[in-house]
Design an enzyme around this catalytic site. Structure first.
Site, short mmCIF file in Angstrom:
data_model
loop_
_atom_site.label_atom_id
_atom_site.label_comp_id
_atom_site.label_asym_id
_atom_site.label_seq_id
_atom_site.Cartn_x
_atom_site.Cartn_y
_atom_site.Cartn_z
N ASP A 257 2.80 -17.70 -0.71
CA ASP A 257 3.32 -16.68 -1.78
C ASP A 257 4.63 -16.10 -1.50
OD1 ASP A 257 3.22 -14.27 -3.36
OD2 ASP A 257 1.33 -13.82 -2.86
N HIS A 358 5.03 -4.78 -7.29
CA HIS A 358 3.98 -4.36 -7.91
C HIS A 358 4.56 -3.09 -8.82
CE1 HIS A 358 1.04 -5.81 -4.52
NE2 HIS A 358 1.56 -6.72 -5.38
N TYR A 385 -11.17 -17.80 -1.94
CA TYR A 385 -10.93 -17.85 -0.48
C TYR A 385 -12.22 -17.89 0.03
CZ TYR A 385 -7.02 -15.70 -2.63
OH TYR A 385 -5.93 -15.31 -3.52
N1 GLY Z 1 3.15 -11.22 -3.25
C1 GLY Z 1 2.28 -10.14 -3.63
C2 GLY Z 1 1.32 -10.32 -4.71
O1 GLY Z 1 1.13 -11.18 -5.10
O2 GLY Z 1 1.06 -9.41 -5.38
MN MN Z 2 1.28 -10.89 -7.29
MN MN Z 3 2.38 -12.92 -4.90
#
Ligand code: GLY
Ligand code: MN
Ligand code: MN
Length: 433
Positions: A257, A358, A385
């Site tokens: 990620d 965010h 998960y």
């Molecule tokens: N990388 C942070 C999220 O996916 O919210």
């Molecule tokens: Mn995200």
């Molecule tokens: Mn993310």
């Protein structure tokens, strides 16, 4: 004048129009010391930059509304000595001209000048409650105006949180912002492709992180948009895993990620793939569930639908998948109703995306999930998960899978901005290549 200055000025004019009478004061972020005279990499405040395009620290924007509207900037003075050590700074005169302000003052004039700008204004809007030192400073300016009451000057009697106006504006991206987000998405897509091809048993999570960071920077991005998660095996079940220090083992999945920030706009991508380039049967079954959930969620991103519709679509597919994989037993509606799926899917399916990963913007209006409208940008990121447990098929123990893409709502549906290899066939072919 800078080419983008007109865009930022137009944004400020919209804010003044929406706010009406009053003064809005927005500061950029402070520099944060790391130790002694070394600082963390500087990142301006997103609200401030969205309004100004001005990237230096120690700067404050003031918008004066009413009959004689004015755009005012406070910024650092030119300083030959400091510029030798730290680099170029505009100084008020050049900053006023370059960034399309009406007036500019030196930053150290703030306490002297700001109370004057507040005189006889009904309202002061700023960001309240985020930084106690800023809150105290704002109260000091209000009291400085109140101290002049006997000369007939009135202080603002309304204090508003500027985010009431700014969040709604930042939520809907204009063409300029969408172009920058596409670029952040392209750079991040390319980085995921490179990282996937660099992955093999015996390497380490941090080596793959290094490939990502190299690709971000060499693609022209200024920084990662957030701390990169490079999580193999059991680590993929830790949602915000940051250590990135484990060796990559044959037979494990790797969850990445990670994404870049380009000209202050974030991408946010997750891909999960086999370290050895081939999904096992159990990994493939679980992966296909998450991919189907993401496909269903993306199909639900369109005007007329509400914020929660993609999440609900993803939860339904994931919960059915959990039953099919032998993780849960029972009726899908009941498993959703009782939140039983939370054991294997404990986060929501997305968030607003923009200058902040965010990003700004309410998710509900008047107590209801808000409708999706063109110009909104969001992530779609379902996951599964699976930690070891006696009631879980052993072949799925320590399996963490998330698939995350970035989408922009359009007039008819959505545009998917991010595109690293995603299906089982695409990933396996890409890793063979
Ligand atoms: N990388 C942070 C999220 O996916 O919210
Ligand atoms: Mn995200
Ligand atoms: Mn993310």
């Amino acid at each position: 004048m800078q080419p983008d200055a007109a865009i930022h000025r137009t944004r400020r004019e919209r804010v003044l129009n929406d706010m009406g009478d009053g003064v809005m004061v927005i500061a950029t972020a402070p520099e944060v010391p790391r130790n002694r005279d070394t600082h963390y990499p500087y990142r301006h405040d997103s609200y401030f930059y969205w309004l100004t395009g001005f990237a230096e620290p120690e700067a404050v924007m003031v918008l004066v509304g009413g009959k004689a509207p004015r755009h005012v900037l406070f910024c650092r003075e030119k300083n030959e000595e400091r510029e030798i050590w730290d680099g170029f700074r505009y100084g008020p005169a050049a900053a006023r001209e370059t960034f399309a302000f009406d007036e500019a003052f030196a930053f150290d004039q703030l306490d002297a000048e700001l109370p004057k700008l507040l005189e006889n204004q009904p309202q002061l809007a700023t960001i309240i409650g985020r930084d106690p030192a800023w809150d105290t400073r704002v109260m000091g300016w209000l009291n400085a105006v109140r101290a002049k009451a006997r000369s007939g000057v009135r202080a603002p009697h309304l204090l508003a949180d500027a985010r009431v106006w700014l969040d709604e504006m930042r939520l809907i991206k204009d063409a300029h912002e969408l172009a920058l987000m596409r670029r952040a998405a392209e750079i991040s897509t390319r980085a995921h492709g490179i990282a996937m091809r660099a992955t093999r048993p015996g390497r380490h999570e941090y080596e793959i992180e290094a490939e990502l960071l190299c690709a971000f920077r060499s693609g022209g991005a200024e920084a990662p948009a957030y701390n990169s998660i490079v999580a193999s095996g059991a680590n993929a079940c830790v949602l915000h895993y940051v250590f990135n220090d484990k060796p990559l083992n044959d037979g494990e999945l790797l969850l990445i990620d990670a994404a870049a920030e380009f000209r202050s706009y974030a991408a946010d991508i997750t891909r999960t793939f086999p370290v050895n380039g081939r999904f096992s049967a159990a990994q493939k079954d679980a992966y296909e569930v998450v991919l189907a959930a993401q496909t269903a969620a993306i199909a639900a991103v369109r005007p007329g639908n509400c914020w929660n519709d993609p999440h609900e679509a993803a939860v339904r597919v994931l919960t059915q998948g959990m039953v099919d994989l032998g993780l849960l037993a029972g009726d899908v509606d009941s498993l959703i109703e009782s939140n039983a799926y939370n054991r294997f899917y404990m986060h929501r399916t997305g968030h607003w995306l923009g200058m902040d990963v965010h990003d700004a913007g309410e998710y509900k209006l008047g107590g209801e999930w808000r409708p999706l409208v063109p110009g909104m940008t969001l992530t779609v990121e379902p996951g599964l998960y699976i930690r070891p447990a006696d009631d879980v098929p052993k072949a799925l123990w320590n399996t963490g899978i998330r698939i995350e893409d970035d989408v922009a709502v359009t007039e008819t549906g959505c545009e998917v901005l991010t595109s690293p290899p995603k299906t089982v066939a695409e990933i396996e072919a890409w890793m063979r290549g």
